[in-house]
Write a protein that holds these residues in place. Structure first.
Motif, short mmCIF file in Angstrom:
data_model
loop_
_atom_site.label_atom_id
_atom_site.label_comp_id
_atom_site.label_asym_id
_atom_site.label_seq_id
_atom_site.Cartn_x
_atom_site.Cartn_y
_atom_site.Cartn_z
N GLY A 1 -7.83 -2.31 19.68
CA GLY A 1 -6.42 -2.46 19.35
C GLY A 1 -5.97 -3.91 19.37
N GLU A 2 -6.42 -4.66 20.37
CA GLU A 2 -6.07 -6.08 20.46
C GLU A 2 -6.65 -6.87 19.28
N VAL A 3 -7.93 -6.61 18.97
CA VAL A 3 -8.60 -7.34 17.90
C VAL A 3 -7.93 -7.08 16.56
N VAL A 4 -7.71 -5.80 16.24
CA VAL A 4 -7.14 -5.46 14.93
C VAL A 4 -5.70 -5.97 14.83
N ALA A 5 -4.95 -5.87 15.92
CA ALA A 5 -3.58 -6.39 15.89
C ALA A 5 -3.55 -7.89 15.60
N GLU A 6 -4.47 -8.63 16.17
CA GLU A 6 -4.55 -10.07 15.89
C GLU A 6 -4.86 -10.30 14.41
N LEU A 7 -5.80 -9.54 13.86
CA LEU A 7 -6.14 -9.72 12.45
C LEU A 7 -4.96 -9.40 11.54
N VAL A 8 -4.28 -8.30 11.82
CA VAL A 8 -3.14 -7.89 10.99
C VAL A 8 -2.03 -8.93 11.02
N THR A 9 -1.82 -9.54 12.17
CA THR A 9 -0.73 -10.50 12.32
C THR A 9 -1.16 -11.95 12.08
N GLY A 10 -2.41 -12.12 11.62
CA GLY A 10 -2.88 -13.46 11.29
C GLY A 10 -3.32 -14.29 12.47
N GLY A 11 -3.58 -13.65 13.60
CA GLY A 11 -4.02 -14.37 14.79
C GLY A 11 -5.54 -14.45 14.88
N ASP A 12 -5.98 -14.99 16.00
CA ASP A 12 -7.41 -15.16 16.27
C ASP A 12 -7.85 -14.08 17.25
N PRO A 13 -8.77 -13.18 16.84
CA PRO A 13 -9.20 -12.12 17.76
C PRO A 13 -10.02 -12.62 18.93
N TRP B 1 0.85 -1.19 0.00
CA TRP B 1 0.00 0.00 0.00
C TRP B 1 0.88 1.24 0.00
N THR B 2 0.45 2.24 -0.71
CA THR B 2 1.14 3.53 -0.74
C THR B 2 0.27 4.55 -0.04
N VAL B 3 0.84 5.19 0.98
CA VAL B 3 0.13 6.21 1.74
C VAL B 3 0.81 7.54 1.46
N THR B 4 0.10 8.43 0.80
CA THR B 4 0.64 9.75 0.45
C THR B 4 0.18 10.76 1.49
N THR B 5 1.14 11.48 2.06
CA THR B 5 0.83 12.47 3.08
C THR B 5 1.42 13.83 2.70
N SER B 6 1.09 14.83 3.49
CA SER B 6 1.64 16.17 3.27
C SER B 6 3.14 16.22 3.54
N ALA B 7 3.67 15.17 4.20
CA ALA B 7 5.09 15.13 4.53
C ALA B 7 5.88 14.17 3.65
N GLY B 8 5.20 13.39 2.80
CA GLY B 8 5.90 12.44 1.96
C GLY B 8 5.06 11.22 1.64
N VAL B 9 5.70 10.20 1.12
CA VAL B 9 5.02 8.97 0.70
C VAL B 9 5.61 7.79 1.47
N HIS B 10 4.73 6.90 1.93
CA HIS B 10 5.17 5.73 2.68
C HIS B 10 4.61 4.47 2.04
N GLU B 11 5.44 3.43 1.96
CA GLU B 11 4.98 2.13 1.53
C GLU B 11 4.73 1.27 2.76
N ALA B 12 3.63 0.52 2.73
CA ALA B 12 3.25 -0.25 3.89
C ALA B 12 2.79 -1.63 3.48
N GLU B 13 3.13 -2.61 4.29
CA GLU B 13 2.61 -3.96 4.07
C GLU B 13 1.13 -4.02 4.39
N SER B 14 0.72 -3.25 5.41
CA SER B 14 -0.68 -3.20 5.80
C SER B 14 -1.03 -1.79 6.28
N VAL B 15 -2.31 -1.47 6.18
CA VAL B 15 -2.81 -0.16 6.58
C VAL B 15 -4.03 -0.37 7.45
#
Length: 411
Positions: free
Chosen positions: A386-398, A231-245
């Motif tokens: 935060g716990e739920v989303v972190a589990e989803l992002v890392t492939g865990g079980d929420p 994913w490419t995230v464009t901001t007022s300070a620059g551009v960032h590439e991310a594995e997940s958003v």
């Protein structure tokens, strides 16, 4: 392992960042405002495992005409906003059946239940555990006939394990001697917490993110796009590439997702508070004036009175009459409250028609996750979100059923 970019540094985004860092992820937290100082700053400070009553309830439609006809009432729709409000409002009212109320309450409970424990874990690690105080959540009534433990909202809380007590005027005065004697009954919800400074909680936890190696960046997000496997995230300070958003931008999430073809019925529900710097009175607990639908609490900065559901354009100017209205509401709760200077605040609560947030991934868009739409409950739901989303992002079980929060559940 690539970086996870979290768009939005309210308490939801901050708690998601902490949970991801705990799971070994590189995190970048981006917001145009200082962390925790926008919508997260202006809440009533209630940290309640049992704030699980959805806003659309059976019979609510009967009260709407009276609520909308009086500018002092807690519900207001700006005239120019009615064309957008009407279809959303019909969806909202359609959720006001007992079956849907109970289903939404169960889903709210899953996110609210561990809020005090998780906040204290995060805050104690930052050396600031005292920012969450033990509290009751008091619902006070001028008409004692309306204070019933059999009312659906209180009955559902009790079914989910809440300890409730119905008290008369003497019982209420024993707990809160500063409140008006016009209140003739109250329901005490026990085992709650209250934030002594929601804004400082945001600051402390964001500093914790940075101390653990996360990047906290103040910039405006301009665009989001999928390019190949990243994913490419464009901001007022620059551009960032991310594995997940993780989209945790609250009411602004709708506009940021629209270019991707993602349409959600997310409303910017505008809420207000005043904080009286030297009130001359103290509340011992979080206190709701049920008739006025406002919550008062004593905080580090003074006495805060918060509430109102105002629907209008997300960028419309605040209503200048709110300060006088809220001062009157404050005196209605505590007659001896002083006239010292007050800070007036307005923020945008991200609200979906069923009172539940959007959490989880988007079909066909790998690596993009929703964490927004928490309405009045962002402070309470943030740590578990935060716990739920972190589990989803890392492939865990929420560990909870995610179907009620599906981002595209509205079609």
């Amino acid at each position: 392992m690539g970086e996870t970019v979290i768009i939005g540094a309210g308490v939801v985004g901050i708690c998601t960042a902490l949970s991801l860092i705990e799971r070994g992820r590189k995190v970048r937290l981006i917001d145009r405002d200082a962390p925790g100082q926008a919508t997260s700053y202006g809440n009533a400070g209630v940290v309640s495992p049992f704030s699980i009553a959805p806003h659309s309830s059976p019979g609510l439609w009967k009260a709407l005409p009276g609520m909308l006809s009086d500018p002092r009432k807690p519900l207001r729709v700006r005239p120019e906003f009615w064309p957008r409000m009407a279809p959303w409002g019909l969806r909202f009212l359609a959720n006001g059946t007992e079956v849907k109320f109970r289903k939404s309450a169960a889903a709210m409970r899953a996110l609210c239940a561990p809020s005090i424990e998780l906040y204290r874990r995060h805050l104690e690690a930052a050396g600031q555990g005292g920012l969450i105080a033990d509290s009751y959540y008091i619902h006070a009534f001028r008409n004692p006939d309306k204070a019933s433990l059999d009312a659906l909202g209180f009955k559902v809380r009790a079914e989910h394990g809440a300890e409730l007590e119905l008290v008369g005027p003497q019982g209420l005065q024993a707990v809160e001697p500063a409140v008006s004697k016009d209140f003739k009954a109250a329901i005490l919800i026990k085992g709650q917490g209250r934030a002594l400074s929601p804004g400082r909680i945001g600051t402390v936890l964001a500093e914790r993110v940075a101390a653990l190696g996360g990047i906290v960046e103040r910039a405006e997000v301009k665009g989001l796009a999928r390019e190949g496997e990243t994913w490419t995230v464009t901001t007022s300070a620059g551009v960032h590439e991310a594995e997940s958003v993780v989209m945790a931008a609250g009411a602004w999430s709708r506009a940021l997702l629209a270019p991707l073809g993602l349409r959600l019925p997310l409303m910017a529900e505008r809420g207000y508070h005043i904080e009286i710097s030297d009130p001359g009175v103290t509340l011992n607990n979080s206190f709701t004036d049920v008739e006025a639908t406002v919550v008062a609490s004593s905080m580090e900065g003074g006495m805060r009175v918060a509430g109102t559901a105002e629907f209008g354009d997300i960028d419309a100017a605040p209503d200048p009459e709110r300060e006088a209205i809220f001062r009157k509401l404050a005196r209605g709760i505590c007659p001896d409250v002083g006239d010292s200077p007050a800070k007036v605040w307005m923020g945008r609560r991200p609200t979906l028609p069923d009172s539940l947030p959007a959490l989880g991934g988007f079909p066909g868009r790998p690596g993009l996750y929703a964490a927004f739409g928490h309405s009045h409950h962002g402070l309470m739901m943030a740590p578990k979100t935060g716990e739920v989303v972190a589990e989803l992002v890392t492939g865990g079980d929420p560990g909870i059923d995610m179907a009620p929060y599906a981002p595209l559940r509205f079609g």
